[in-house]
Design an enzyme around this catalytic site. Structure first.
Site, PDB file in Angstrom:
ATOM      1  N   CYS A  29       0.827  -1.219   0.000  1.00 33.57           N
ATOM      2  CA  CYS A  29       0.000   0.000   0.000  1.00 33.57           C
ATOM      3  C   CYS A  29       0.858   1.265   0.000  1.00 33.57           C
ATOM      4  O   CYS A  29       1.565   1.549   0.981  1.00 33.57           O
ATOM      5  CB  CYS A  29      -0.925  -0.037   1.217  1.00 33.57           C
ATOM      6  SG  CYS A  29      -1.712   1.538   1.602  1.00 33.57           S
ATOM      7  N   CYS A  43       0.007   3.908   2.730  1.00 34.39           N
ATOM      8  CA  CYS A  43       0.465   3.418   4.043  1.00 34.39           C
ATOM      9  C   CYS A  43       1.932   3.790   4.252  1.00 34.39           C
ATOM     10  O   CYS A  43       2.333   4.262   5.327  1.00 34.39           O
ATOM     11  CB  CYS A  43       0.311   1.896   4.135  1.00 34.39           C
ATOM     12  SG  CYS A  43      -1.348   1.270   3.866  1.00 34.39           S
TER      13      CYS A  43
END
Length: 390
Positions: free
Chosen positions: A52, A55
């Site tokens: 991600c 993230c």
């Protein structure tokens, strides 16, 4: 020696700096919850996935900020867990985590107190944390506060947002209390959207608000849309009673018997046709869709360009009857008079081709290709259609 000491100092400084971030616990999730319960704090859970991008950006840009790490380390028990590894898989299933990053604030019992998603700026992230740090939430979950009669508007709004997916029935109850408290206050556009989202039938308490605030709501969504929503709500039970889920068939006699006294025969017929158009398109019954659409879209002036072009597209793909295709051409022509883009021009070109209007088909296929290429979009469909028209 001085060079060696300088190098060691720089190395140590870099190492210390790299460690400055939110202090994430390394123990099991069960132990993290137990620690939170003992210390009477909330757990902040950073639910991430290794692939991600946002993230990683949060980890690099936001977590190390002095204001962020100090607030989180002082007020919460923090955990950062990969939702695709180890116990993270069970956590993701338990809390319905499907997108990353997801942020959860949990009490010591593991109950969700607050939930949010995505990359956040420093201010957004801190505001979210300060919201969770409300003293009321440290000793109980949202559901406990609601059961005790909580009426704070901001808390009720957050309850709705937190449970809209995981427990929609609870969120609906929260919305009813929220709008009861807005009786003499104007509604914002977001509040009107929430109100409409949580109304399911005329028996709902929110429907009373919908009726009482008709003028205010109509100004935002238009009187026509208000009337459409009102009609749909009034006959929702009529549809439930007349619809056979196994066969996918509406008992029209049964439907009209229930719906006509509520909204009149003309509106009941309109609502039934609207239901048929949506339903048959979704299940792929294009023969029935064709019949329903010809009735429903008989007066194209009543519909948006998006609605008309969707029907025209389905006809271009699945309908062969010349008379029906002629109506679809009318819909697509009306749309292109207002909005010409690669998709709309292609659909009209394809309908012209199916109805034998080769000149029109060539003209609009070339226009579709030109618009697509000039806008950096895929022009392959228009190119393929042009090949068939040679």
């Amino acid at each position: 020696m001085k060079k060696i000491l300088s190098f060691l100092f720089i190395t140590i400084s870099i190492s210390i700096f790299a460690q400055e971030s939110i202090n994430f616990e390394k123990s099991s999730f069960k132990d993290i919850l137990a620690k939170a319960k003992t210390e009477k704090k909330l757990v902040f859970l950073d639910a991430y996935a290794s692939w991600c991008g946002p993230c990683k950006m949060m980890e690099k840009n936001i977590f190390p900020l002095k204001s962020v790490r100090e607030f989180f380390n002082s007020n919460f028990i923090n955990a950062s867990i990969d939702m695709e590894k180890g116990e993270g898989r069970d956590i993701a299933r338990k809390y319905n985590i499907y997108s990353y990053p997801t942020y959860l604030f949990l009490n010591g019992e593991g109950e969700v107190v607050l939930k949010d998603y995505g990359y956040k700026s420093e201010t957004e992230f801190l505001d979210f944390a300060k919201e969770a740090n409300n003293p009321k939430l440290k000793n109980g979950s949202y559901k406990e506060l609601f059961a005790k009669g909580e009426k704070d508007p901001e808390l009720l709004l957050n309850m709705m947002r937190t449970y809209s997916d995981s427990d929609p029935e609870f969120a609906k109850k929260v919305s009813e209390r929220y709008f009861q408290g807005k009786e003499k206050q104007p509604l914002s556009p977001e509040e009107i959207r929430l109100l409409l989202y949580y109304i399911k039938s005329p028996e709902d308490p929110n429907y009373k608000v919908f009726v009482e605030r008709k003028d205010e709501i109509s100004q935002m969504i238009s009187p026509e849309k208000y009337r459409e929503i009102d009609s749909s709500l009034k006959i929702s039970k009529a549809f439930e009673a007349a619809y056979d889920q196994k066969t996918g068939i509406i008992d029209e006699e049964k439907f009209f018997k229930s719906a006509t006294p509520l909204i009149g025969k003309t509106e009941a017929e309109n609502e039934l046709n609207r239901f048929k158009v949506n339903y048959y398109a979704n299940v792929g019954n294009f023969a029935e869709f064709e019949k329903a659409a010809l009735v429903y879209y008989s007066d194209p002036e009543k519909f948006t360009t998006d609605e008309l072009i969707k029907a025209a597209w389905i006809f271009s793909e699945h309908v062969t009857d010349p008379k029906s295709l002629k109506k679809a051409v009318e819909w697509a022509e009306k749309v292109n008079m207002n909005v010409q883009n690669p998709q709309n021009t292609y659909i009209l070109a394809k309908l012209y081709a199916k109805t034998g209007n080769k000149d029109g088909a060539l003209l609009y296929a070339k226009l579709s290709k030109y618009l697509a290429e000039s806008q950096g979009q895929d022009s392959s469909l228009a190119t393929q259609l042009l090949e068939t028209l040679k």
